[in-house]
Scaffold this active site. Sequence first.
Site, mmCIF file in Angstrom:
data_model
loop_
_atom_site.group_PDB
_atom_site.id
_atom_site.type_symbol
_atom_site.label_atom_id
_atom_site.label_comp_id
_atom_site.label_asym_id
_atom_site.label_seq_id
_atom_site.Cartn_x
_atom_site.Cartn_y
_atom_site.Cartn_z
ATOM 1 C CB ALA A 193 -1.033 0.129 1.226
ATOM 2 N N GLY A 246 0.830 -5.557 0.615
ATOM 3 C CA GLY A 246 -0.299 -5.694 -0.476
ATOM 4 C C GLY A 246 0.635 -6.252 -1.746
ATOM 5 C CD GLU A 299 -2.552 -8.618 1.426
ATOM 6 O OE1 GLU A 299 -3.233 -9.200 2.129
ATOM 7 O OE2 GLU A 299 -2.373 -7.282 1.453
ATOM 8 C CD GLU A 305 0.138 -6.505 5.037
ATOM 9 O OE1 GLU A 305 -0.225 -6.511 4.034
ATOM 10 O OE2 GLU A 305 0.819 -7.418 5.647
#
Length: 266
Positions: A72, A117, A120, A140
């Site tokens: 992110a 992310g 991910e 995270e």
Amino acid sequence: MSEERFGEFVLVRRHEQGHVAELVLDRPKAMNAVSTEMARSLTGACTALGQDRDVRVVVLTSTHERAFCVGADLKERNSFSDADLLRQRPVTRGAYTGVLELPVPTVAAVHGFALGGGFELALACDVIVADRTAVVGLPEVSVGVIPGGGGTQLLPRRVGAPRAAELIFSARRVEAVEAGELGLVDQVVEAGRDRDEALALAARIAGNSPVGLRAAKRALRLGQGLDLRAGLEVEDAAWRTTAFSGDRAEGVAAFNERRKPEWPGE
């Protein structure tokens, strides 16, 4: 090879030979950090790829030399109010879901940092090819959130719940060799070879029946988490979509005639 840009930060390359498309993360100044704009572009690109019946395999790549994706965009989020973050949530979630729900096989080509992310996005793919420079992880909890792009669900499906818990709770980064040993990635290749090896794998996959590939992916995905009896029903439904297709007829004929199939794709 043709190229199509989705916004400023996402590029789709359609290779003329082999029915392979690259979904390219192209925000090098931010190491491909996923901003709101980039998330929208990823969603748009995935929608287009999912509707393109000529595409049989998608390879997720990066233009940054030292990173696949660092997750992110925390610089953007630092300016967010709670209301801003809430409004952004469906946008970013749509990007990860877009990759996850591509109807064709997907291969991630990972080098350098693939964190949060970024990892991910790789986990949303069916196969992860990483070079020896890769560093992966879901850190995270170290910044006060949890993996929200599918990590808490996709990682345990890869490595089991206890291993996933250890990795998520500790927020630790895992280098390529250990990542391969733990099953966080599927192939570890020489530095700088991740894209080439991922594209080579994609080309091999794309030589197979497009109807079969989509049906096999659907069965694999829908069957996860089901008991065996239910999973076999999912498999049977997917089999039926192939058994009476033009691809099945062509595949059997080509085998018997000792030639390469010319798949009708239907």
